[in-house]
Design a protein around this motif. Sequence first.
Motif, short mmCIF file in Angstrom:
data_model
loop_
_atom_site.label_atom_id
_atom_site.label_comp_id
_atom_site.label_asym_id
_atom_site.label_seq_id
_atom_site.Cartn_x
_atom_site.Cartn_y
_atom_site.Cartn_z
N ARG A 41 -32.65 -14.54 33.08
CA ARG A 41 -31.80 -13.71 33.93
C ARG A 41 -30.37 -14.24 33.99
N ALA A 42 -30.20 -15.54 34.19
CA ALA A 42 -28.86 -16.13 34.28
C ALA A 42 -28.09 -15.93 32.98
N HIS A 43 -28.76 -16.10 31.86
CA HIS A 43 -28.12 -15.90 30.56
C HIS A 43 -27.66 -14.45 30.40
N PHE A 44 -28.48 -13.51 30.82
CA PHE A 44 -28.12 -12.09 30.73
C PHE A 44 -26.89 -11.80 31.58
N PHE A 45 -26.89 -12.26 32.83
CA PHE A 45 -25.76 -11.96 33.71
C PHE A 45 -24.49 -12.69 33.27
N ARG A 46 -24.66 -13.84 32.66
CA ARG A 46 -23.50 -14.54 32.08
C ARG A 46 -22.92 -13.70 30.94
N ALA A 47 -23.78 -13.15 30.10
CA ALA A 47 -23.34 -12.29 29.00
C ALA A 47 -22.70 -11.01 29.55
N ALA A 48 -23.26 -10.46 30.61
CA ALA A 48 -22.69 -9.26 31.23
C ALA A 48 -21.31 -9.54 31.80
N ALA A 49 -21.16 -10.67 32.47
CA ALA A 49 -19.86 -11.04 33.04
C ALA A 49 -18.83 -11.23 31.94
N LEU A 50 -19.24 -11.85 30.85
CA LEU A 50 -18.34 -12.05 29.73
C LEU A 50 -17.95 -10.71 29.10
N ALA A 51 -18.90 -9.80 28.98
CA ALA A 51 -18.60 -8.47 28.45
C ALA A 51 -17.61 -7.74 29.34
N MET A 52 -17.80 -7.83 30.66
CA MET A 52 -16.87 -7.20 31.60
C MET A 52 -15.48 -7.81 31.48
N ARG A 53 -15.44 -9.12 31.37
CA ARG A 53 -14.15 -9.80 31.21
C ARG A 53 -13.44 -9.32 29.94
N ARG A 54 -14.18 -9.24 28.85
CA ARG A 54 -13.57 -8.80 27.59
C ARG A 54 -13.08 -7.36 27.68
N ILE A 55 -13.80 -6.51 28.37
CA ILE A 55 -13.37 -5.13 28.55
C ILE A 55 -12.06 -5.09 29.32
N LEU A 56 -11.98 -5.86 30.40
CA LEU A 56 -10.76 -5.88 31.21
C LEU A 56 -9.59 -6.48 30.43
N VAL A 57 -9.85 -7.51 29.66
CA VAL A 57 -8.79 -8.12 28.85
C VAL A 57 -8.33 -7.13 27.79
N ASP A 58 -9.26 -6.46 27.13
CA ASP A 58 -8.89 -5.47 26.11
C ASP A 58 -8.05 -4.35 26.72
N ARG A 59 -8.42 -3.89 27.91
CA ARG A 59 -7.66 -2.83 28.57
C ARG A 59 -6.26 -3.32 28.94
N ALA A 60 -6.17 -4.56 29.41
CA ALA A 60 -4.86 -5.10 29.77
C ALA A 60 -3.99 -5.25 28.53
N ARG A 61 -4.57 -5.71 27.44
CA ARG A 61 -3.81 -5.84 26.19
C ARG A 61 -3.33 -4.46 25.72
N HIS A 62 -4.21 -3.51 25.77
CA HIS A 62 -3.84 -2.17 25.34
C HIS A 62 -2.71 -1.61 26.21
N LYS A 63 -2.83 -1.83 27.50
CA LYS A 63 -1.83 -1.32 28.44
C LYS A 63 -0.46 -1.94 28.19
N SER A 64 -0.43 -3.19 27.78
CA SER A 64 0.85 -3.86 27.59
C SER A 64 1.36 -3.77 26.15
N SER A 65 0.63 -3.07 25.30
CA SER A 65 1.07 -2.97 23.90
C SER A 65 2.31 -2.08 23.81
N LEU A 66 3.03 -2.21 22.72
CA LEU A 66 4.25 -1.42 22.50
C LEU A 66 3.98 0.07 22.57
N LYS A 67 2.85 0.49 22.03
CA LYS A 67 2.51 1.91 21.99
C LYS A 67 2.42 2.48 23.40
N CYS A 68 1.98 1.65 24.32
CA CYS A 68 1.82 2.10 25.70
C CYS A 68 3.02 1.74 26.57
N GLY A 69 4.12 1.34 25.97
CA GLY A 69 5.33 1.07 26.74
C GLY A 69 5.56 -0.38 27.08
N GLY A 70 4.73 -1.29 26.62
CA GLY A 70 4.95 -2.70 26.90
C GLY A 70 6.17 -3.21 26.14
#
Length: 170
Positions: A71-100
């Motif tokens: 269970r702990a391993h699964f939730f650690r993987a889930a937290a990491l997946a959520m973190r990567r999603i948020l980081v990817d969205r932040a990167r996309h938002k700050s990219s030149l194409k999106c006005g960064g």
Amino acid sequence: MSTITLMLQAVGRGESRASEELLPLVYDELRHLAEARMAQESAGQTLQPTALVHDAWLRLTVEGDRTWQNRAHFFRAAALAMRRILVDRARHKSSLKCGGQRERVDIESVDLTVATPDDNPETARIVNLKFFGGLTNQEVAKTAGVSERTVERQWAYAKARLYRMIQEEP
């Protein structure tokens, strides 16, 4: 073994309905984890916790490794997946194409010897488990295979280092 651990093992074996049966068992905890992550995001964030859970679920069950030890391993993987999603969205938002805005740097003026890799990957792992995984010191110690005191020490070091880094920024 808990029901969740048994279901995780079934998913790892590739049993067809295991993923469908696992989701209702872990959904509430994943939603809670997503709400905690989203509470730390900036006010302009448009992603909702439910969407974050669903995106993370897809990454875990479709794109991911699908072999979780417990269970702990699964939730650690889930937290990491959520973190990567948020980081990817932040990167996309700050990219030149999106006005960064990007700053042009002359490569000749950059001192490459100053850049160093992460000098303490174990501390980084503990920060990921505590901050993004939402685990307690005891859970982190068990997952990382170290003592709880080691986790406390490394967590204190990470917080102090981060504070110092923030203070040094212009």
